[in-house]
Design a protein around this motif. Structure first.
Motif, PDB file in Angstrom:
ATOM      1  N   ILE A 258       0.859  -1.205   0.000  1.00 45.67           N
ATOM      2  CA  ILE A 258       0.000   0.000   0.000  1.00 45.67           C
ATOM      3  C   ILE A 258       0.889   1.246   0.000  1.00 45.67           C
ATOM      4  O   ILE A 258       0.682   2.186  -0.775  1.00 45.67           O
ATOM      5  N   ARG A 259       1.913   1.218   0.856  1.00 47.22           N
ATOM      6  CA  ARG A 259       2.798   2.401   0.958  1.00 47.22           C
ATOM      7  C   ARG A 259       3.633   2.576  -0.316  1.00 47.22           C
ATOM      8  O   ARG A 259       3.875   3.691  -0.763  1.00 47.22           O
ATOM      9  N   ARG A 260       4.066   1.476  -0.912  1.00 47.21           N
ATOM     10  CA  ARG A 260       4.844   1.575  -2.163  1.00 47.21           C
ATOM     11  C   ARG A 260       4.020   2.291  -3.235  1.00 47.21           C
ATOM     12  O   ARG A 260       4.499   3.230  -3.887  1.00 47.21           O
ATOM     13  N   LEU A 261       2.778   1.849  -3.407  1.00 45.51           N
ATOM     14  CA  LEU A 261       1.965   2.433  -4.479  1.00 45.51           C
ATOM     15  C   LEU A 261       1.529   3.858  -4.151  1.00 45.51           C
ATOM     16  O   LEU A 261       1.431   4.704  -5.046  1.00 45.51           O
ATOM     17  N   THR A 262       1.295   4.120  -2.869  1.00 44.84           N
ATOM     18  CA  THR A 262       0.951   5.498  -2.465  1.00 44.84           C
ATOM     19  C   THR A 262       2.110   6.428  -2.831  1.00 44.84           C
ATOM     20  O   THR A 262       1.917   7.495  -3.430  1.00 44.84           O
ATOM     21  N   THR A 263       3.324   6.011  -2.503  1.00 43.57           N
ATOM     22  CA  THR A 263       4.504   6.813  -2.838  1.00 43.57           C
ATOM     23  C   THR A 263       4.668   6.940  -4.357  1.00 43.57           C
ATOM     24  O   THR A 263       5.017   8.004  -4.873  1.00 43.57           O
ATOM     25  N   TRP A 264       4.408   5.847  -5.064  1.00 49.64           N
ATOM     26  CA  TRP A 264       4.561   5.871  -6.529  1.00 49.64           C
ATOM     27  C   TRP A 264       3.643   6.934  -7.145  1.00 49.64           C
ATOM     28  O   TRP A 264       4.055   7.705  -8.009  1.00 49.64           O
ATOM     29  N   PHE A 265       2.400   6.991  -6.670  1.00 42.30           N
ATOM     30  CA  PHE A 265       1.479   8.003  -7.202  1.00 42.30           C
ATOM     31  C   PHE A 265       1.881   9.412  -6.760  1.00 42.30           C
ATOM     32  O   PHE A 265       1.833  10.348  -7.555  1.00 42.30           O
ATOM     33  N   ASP A 266       2.283   9.546  -5.501  1.00 43.09           N
ATOM     34  CA  ASP A 266       2.651  10.885  -4.997  1.00 43.09           C
ATOM     35  C   ASP A 266       3.916  11.419  -5.670  1.00 43.09           C
ATOM     36  O   ASP A 266       4.097  12.635  -5.785  1.00 43.09           O
ATOM     37  N   GLN A 267       4.797  10.513  -6.075  1.00 44.88           N
ATOM     38  CA  GLN A 267       6.067  10.990  -6.658  1.00 44.88           C
ATOM     39  C   GLN A 267       6.071  10.823  -8.179  1.00 44.88           C
ATOM     40  O   GLN A 267       6.172  11.804  -8.917  1.00 44.88           O
ATOM     41  N   GLN A 268       5.940   9.574  -8.655  1.00 44.48           N
ATOM     42  CA  GLN A 268       6.088   9.312 -10.092  1.00 44.48           C
ATOM     43  C   GLN A 268       4.910   9.874 -10.901  1.00 44.48           C
ATOM     44  O   GLN A 268       5.102  10.652 -11.835  1.00 44.48           O
TER      45      GLN A 268
END
Ligand SMILES: N[C@@H](CCC(=O)N[C@@H](CS)C(=O)NCC(=O)O)C(=O)O
Length: 224
Positions: A92-102
């Motif tokens: 969940i945290r990986r994908l949250t970060t992916w959307f917030d950054q990438q």
């Protein structure tokens, strides 16, 4: 009462608003345009960025969408959005970060800059090449969400999570700015239509950013 300092097209504010909507936490919106660098706002958040949440009765100021989401995840039991095993939570945290950054960096930030900031602040025209590049990035990133949704019910696993809310927040801003071509992204379209129909999403879809008009399909649940 919680106050949220934000503007209608801030994806990071939308992420928190979706979480608070799911959890049933009340708050009042305060319009903040970070590009105006208002003194009182800079005093609250020296980074000068929205969103900020403040509650005078608790003498609390919270800054940064992820820190704010984690705060409410830890303090409000209803509708956990970072749950499951340690492995589930890591995903969940990986994908949250992916959307917030990438996704934000490749798609949302250039669209906001070209279509919102240049119009409202700089009073210049958008750069067509930058817009084409952002839209091309959106297509390849939605190919990835299609791939994820081909293997899972929700983006990060079997249940709705902060990853879905974060993705929907960023995609909704890109969609408002005309940056999403939904053709050929059936799985992501269906997932997004389901999110749009949730009560937590309805208030966001009804809001407008001055002078910028979204495409006709933007607030329709059945939008294809
Ligand atoms: N990591 C921050 C990012 C916040 C952010 O980039 N906010 C943008 C608006 S969407 C902003 O305030 N930009 C103005 C600036 O950076 O000067 C978060 O998750 O809250």
């Amino acid at each position: 009462m919680w106050l949220m300092f934000q503007f209608p097209l801030c994806p990071f504010s939308r992420k928190i608003r979706l979480l608070l909507g799911e959890k049933g936490v009340g708050y009042e919106l305060v319009r903040e345009s970070p590009w105006q660098r208002r003194d009182e706002f800079i005093d609250m958040n020296p980074a000068g960025q929205t969103p900020v949440m403040a509650d005078d009765s608790r003498n609390l100021v919270l800054i940064d969408s992820q820190a704010i989401c984690e705060y409410f995840e830890e303090t409000e039991e209803k509708s956990p959005m970072i749950s499951g095993t340690a492995q589930n939570r890591a995903e969940i945290r990986r994908l949250t970060t992916w959307f917030d950054q990438q996704f934000y960096g490749d798609v949302v930030a250039p669209l906001m800059n070209e279509k919102m900031r240049k119009r409202l602040v700089d009073r210049t025209s958008p750069d067509a090449k930058m817009l084409r590049e952002a839209m091309k990035n959106a297509v390849s990133h939605l190919d990835y969400t299609d791939y994820l949704l081909d293997h899972r019910n929700w983006l990060a696993g079997a249940t709705l999570s902060l990853a879905d809310l974060t993705a929907a927040a960023h995609i909704s801003v890109a969609d408002y700015l005309g940056g999403i071509d939904w053709r050929g992204h059936d799985l992501t379209s269906r997932w997004y239509a389901g999110l749009k129909s949730r009560p937590s999403f309805r208030p966001l879809l009804g809001e407008r950013m001055e002078v910028i008009v979204p495409p006709a399909h933007y607030d329709k649940v059945d939008f294809l």
